[in-house]
Design an enzyme around this catalytic site. Structure first.
Site, PDB file in Angstrom:
ATOM      1  CG  ASP A 125      -1.974  -1.122   1.174  1.00  0.00           C
ATOM      2  OD1 ASP A 125      -2.927  -0.973   1.177  1.00  0.00           O
ATOM      3  OD2 ASP A 125      -1.901  -2.323   1.761  1.00  0.00           O
ATOM      4  CD  GLU A 150      -6.347   3.761   2.367  1.00  0.00           C
ATOM      5  OE1 GLU A 150      -6.715   2.813   1.578  1.00  0.00           O
ATOM      6  OE2 GLU A 150      -6.953   2.624   3.256  1.00  0.00           O
ATOM      7  CG  ASP A 213      -7.733   3.051  -2.360  1.00  0.00           C
ATOM      8  OD1 ASP A 213      -6.787   2.330  -1.867  1.00  0.00           O
ATOM      9  OD2 ASP A 213      -8.832   2.452  -1.486  1.00  0.00           O
ATOM     10  CB  ILE A 215      -3.737  -1.578  -2.265  1.00  0.00           C
ATOM     11  CG1 ILE A 215      -2.320  -1.290  -3.136  1.00  0.00           C
ATOM     12  CG2 ILE A 215      -4.225  -2.783  -2.550  1.00  0.00           C
ATOM     13  CD1 ILE A 215      -1.463  -3.160  -2.546  1.00  0.00           C
ATOM     14  CG  ASP A 216     -10.337   0.943  -3.255  1.00  0.00           C
ATOM     15  OD1 ASP A 216     -10.815   0.580  -1.871  1.00  0.00           O
ATOM     16  OD2 ASP A 216     -11.731  -0.019  -4.019  1.00  0.00           O
ATOM     17  CB  THR A 218      -5.565  -3.520   2.051  1.00  0.00           C
ATOM     18  OG1 THR A 218      -5.401  -2.498   1.616  1.00  0.00           O
ATOM     19  CG2 THR A 218      -4.722  -4.109   2.340  1.00  0.00           C
ATOM     20  CG  HIS A 313     -15.713  -3.754   3.593  1.00  0.00           C
ATOM     21  ND1 HIS A 313     -14.658  -3.780   3.316  1.00  0.00           N
ATOM     22  CD2 HIS A 313     -15.032  -3.711   5.299  1.00  0.00           C
ATOM     23  CE1 HIS A 313     -13.480  -3.771   3.951  1.00  0.00           C
ATOM     24  NE2 HIS A 313     -14.167  -3.699   4.397  1.00  0.00           N
ATOM     25  CB  SER A 337     -10.885  -3.392  -4.881  1.00  0.00           C
ATOM     26  OG  SER A 337     -10.764  -4.556  -6.239  1.00  0.00           O
ATOM     27  CE  LYS A 340     -17.482  -4.226  -4.116  1.00  0.00           C
ATOM     28  NZ  LYS A 340     -16.212  -3.912  -4.267  1.00  0.00           N
ATOM     29  NE  ARG A 354     -18.078   1.084   0.103  1.00  0.00           N
ATOM     30  CZ  ARG A 354     -17.724   0.154  -0.370  1.00  0.00           C
ATOM     31  NH1 ARG A 354     -17.465  -1.177  -1.226  1.00  0.00           N
ATOM     32  NH2 ARG A 354     -16.805  -0.128   0.518  1.00  0.00           N
ATOM     33  CG  ASP A 366     -12.090   3.735  -0.236  1.00  0.00           C
ATOM     34  OD1 ASP A 366     -11.351   2.527  -0.785  1.00  0.00           O
ATOM     35  OD2 ASP A 366     -12.282   3.957   1.091  1.00  0.00           O
TER      36      ASP A 366
HETATM   37  N1  LIG Z   1     -16.627  -0.664   7.944  1.00  0.00           N
HETATM   38  C1  LIG Z   1     -16.193  -0.292   6.990  1.00  0.00           C
HETATM   39  N2  LIG Z   1     -17.794  -0.221   5.932  1.00  0.00           N
HETATM   40  C2  LIG Z   1     -17.312   0.177   4.269  1.00  0.00           C
HETATM   41  N3  LIG Z   1     -16.587   0.055   3.990  1.00  0.00           N
HETATM   42  C3  LIG Z   1     -15.663  -0.152   4.645  1.00  0.00           C
HETATM   43  C4  LIG Z   1     -15.100  -0.740   6.445  1.00  0.00           C
HETATM   44  N4  LIG Z   1     -13.503  -0.158   6.704  1.00  0.00           N
HETATM   45  C5  LIG Z   1     -13.345  -0.353   5.770  1.00  0.00           C
HETATM   46  N5  LIG Z   1     -14.124   0.275   4.065  1.00  0.00           N
HETATM   47  C6  LIG Z   1     -13.558   0.520   3.195  1.00  0.00           C
HETATM   48  O1  LIG Z   1     -14.054  -0.638   2.402  1.00  0.00           O
HETATM   49  C7  LIG Z   1     -12.505  -0.535   0.811  1.00  0.00           C
HETATM   50  C8  LIG Z   1     -13.021  -1.640   0.390  1.00  0.00           C
HETATM   51  O2  LIG Z   1     -14.072  -2.078  -0.397  1.00  0.00           O
HETATM   52  P1  LIG Z   1     -14.469  -2.781  -0.751  1.00  0.00           P
HETATM   53  O3  LIG Z   1     -15.681  -4.179   0.327  1.00  0.00           O
HETATM   54  O4  LIG Z   1     -15.457  -3.007  -2.192  1.00  0.00           O
HETATM   55  O5  LIG Z   1     -13.620  -4.098  -1.258  1.00  0.00           O
HETATM   56  C9  LIG Z   1     -12.250  -0.479   1.837  1.00  0.00           C
HETATM   57  O6  LIG Z   1     -10.888   0.108   1.003  1.00  0.00           O
HETATM   58  P2  LIG Z   1      -9.464  -0.086   1.739  1.00  0.00           P
HETATM   59  O7  LIG Z   1      -8.797  -1.096   0.840  1.00  0.00           O
HETATM   60  O8  LIG Z   1      -8.362   1.090   0.731  1.00  0.00           O
HETATM   61  O9  LIG Z   1      -8.688   0.504   2.891  1.00  0.00           O
HETATM   62  C10 LIG Z   1     -11.634   0.625   2.895  1.00  0.00           C
HETATM   63  O10 LIG Z   1     -11.519   1.804   2.593  1.00  0.00           O
HETATM   64 MG   LIG Z   2      -9.525   1.758  -0.950  1.00  0.00          MG
HETATM   65 MG   LIG Z   3      -6.631   1.166   0.249  1.00  0.00          MG
HETATM   66 MG   LIG Z   4      -7.541   0.902   3.317  1.00  0.00          MG
END
Ligand SMILES: Nc1ncnc2c1ncn2[C@@H]1O[C@H](COP(=O)(O)O)[C@@H](OP(=O)(O)O)[C@H]1O
Ligand SMILES: [Mg+2]
Ligand SMILES: [Mg+2]
Ligand SMILES: [Mg+2]
Length: 430
Positions: A125, A150, A213, A215-216, A218, A313, A337, A340, A354, A366
């Protein structure tokens, strides 16, 4: 779940294996701000970042730079991923990996950290953020530079993070040297910290701001599943270009049948879009671009939908109730990420839902790149009240309840199903 094939593919293309150490030592610094140890001074100026009305409306140069930055960052991520091999083969959940790494001594301990909100962050990241920021500034030296990203350097400046910082610095220098485009002295650890902190811009409705971002997804990255390097550009608060590098996304359509098809020959997509120019996809390995378009289905029964892999999430039960109201037949496609958004832009599915927990604030990085990739492919995004997404309010999106992305024909029906489901959810259960 990651397959052994996927892991082997990623290990095979580790760019550090192609590193020519003589290239690093033999090169003379060409750019003053990368020339001396600890002398890096980022080109960040909020006043200089302001736009003039005479600026041309083409973002071609920025797009070329953004594609280069995201592609190089994806190589860095793939190189970094190889160290997780043994954990992936053991198929342990991400939470277990993180907690184990926090108590174990050894090489891996410095590669995955837990942030203050308990979410994971890896050397990849940080390395990706450094590399993207570095490439953008190298490619666009005459432009003011403002970046909303980020990660920050706070944790890395702590005494016990020395080893992590060294690993990030090596990862970045190895990737730059392996690529060979930039003939600069290796970055020092101090340079790396400074470049990470170029990402602290507040964005907003004036001037141009990159949104990154690094790494979106992670958690998906750690599992060997989907993740994306997501880079967008705001101009006067509007997203005007976006690039999504998705190293593990198959070039073929994903759907419920083959969403886990990670094969050597067909994975690694680069999506990109510029305002009023459409959305294109090419292979990260290099292939002619193809113009992509969202699904044009009007029939919700035919429309499969995407949602987060992580139920924490986005509520899987709420999306299930919405899908039921719409008559969607296919089960949800759950991937991590902004991949999608990429998959939606080429019509692999027709809807992305979402719904984070109450109180969660969505960050612009994001969604910015994914948003324009879908919008330029003919899609539309809104919050749960039907309001368009507003990227001009700083580092956070200010929105009502959730995010809905689909095509123009389906949006009214999806919005109604969302609002009906939210009302039901709000009713006290009998
Ligand atoms: N409790 C939460 N509710 C919603 N999104 C969250 C979360 N905790 C982390 N995220 C976000 O969800 C992103 C990933 O989205 P997805 O679920 O679509 O893969 C994460 O990005 P990062 O991985 O860049 O931190 C983070 O920003
Ligand atoms: Mg992200
Ligand atoms: Mg990220
Ligand atoms: Mg993150």
């Amino acid at each position: 779940m990651a397959s052994i094939t996927a892991v082997a593919r990623l290990v095979n293309i580790n760019p550090s294996s192609k590193l020519n150490p003589s290239l690093v030592s033999a090169t003379k610094p060409l750019f003053t701000f990368f020339s001396l140890k600890s002398s890096y001074s980022p080109i960040v100026s909020s006043s200089a970042a302001s736009l003039t009305s005479s600026r041309a409306m083409s973002y071609d140069k920025q797009l070329i730079a953004a594609k280069k930055a995201a592609s190089l960052a994806s190589l860095l991520c793939q190189a970094s991923f190889s160290i997780y091999l043994s954990y992936l083969i053991a198929r342990k959940p991400v939470e277990m990996i993180v907690s184990e790494l926090n108590v174990q001594k050894g090489l891996l301990q410095s590669d995955v950290q837990s942030k203050s909100d308990k979410s994971p962050v890896t050397v990849a990241d940080y390395g990706s953020q450094v590399l993207v920021s570095f490439v953008l500034q190298q490619e666009l030296p005459s432009q003011a530079f403002s970046l909303v990203a980020e990660e920050d350097s706070g944790d890395l400046r702590k005494e016990d993070s020395q080893e992590t910082l060294q690993r990030i610095t090596k990862l970045v220098n190895d990737t730059i040297a392996s690529d060979g485009t930039y003939k600069v002295s290796p970055l020092s650890e101090s340079d790396v910290l400074t470049i990470i902190d170029c990402g602290t811009s507040e964005g907003g409705s004036n001037g141009q701001h990159w949104v990154l971002d690094p790494i979106d997804g992670t958690k998906g990255f750690l599992r060997g599943d989907q993740y994306a390097i997501a880079l967008g550009l705001l101009d006067e608060g509007k997203v005007v270009l976006g690039v999504l590098a998705c190293p593990n996304l198959p070039l073929e359509s994903i759907n419920n049948k083959n969403q886990n098809t990670l094969t050597k020959s067909s994975s690694g997509c680069l999506f990109y879009a510029q305002l009023s120019c459409g959305t294109y996809m090419e292979s990260l390995a290099g292939s002619p671009p193809v113009k992509v378009h969202v699904s044009d289905t009007e029939n919700p029964e035919e429309a499969s939908f995407f949602e987060s892999y992580e139920a924490a999430h986005s509520s899987h039960s709420l999306s299930g109730s919405i899908a039921q109201k719409l008559g969607v037949k296919a089960p949800p496609v759950r991937i991590d990420s902004q991949a999608k958004y990429g998959a939606l832009s080429r019509g692999d599915g027709a809807i992305y839902l979402r719904f984070p927990n109450k109180g969660y604030r969505e960050k612009i990085w994001d969604h910015a790149a994914g948003y324009i990739v879908v919008a330029e492919a003919g899609g539309v995004a809104s919050d749960a009240s039907g309001k368009p997404l507003d990227f001009s309010k700083g580092r956070y999106l200010d929105l009502d309840t959730g995010i809905i992305v689909t095509n123009r024909k389906l949006m009214p029906a999806v919005l109604k199903a969302v609002q009906d489901s939210l009302k039901e959810q709000a009713l006290p259960s009998l």
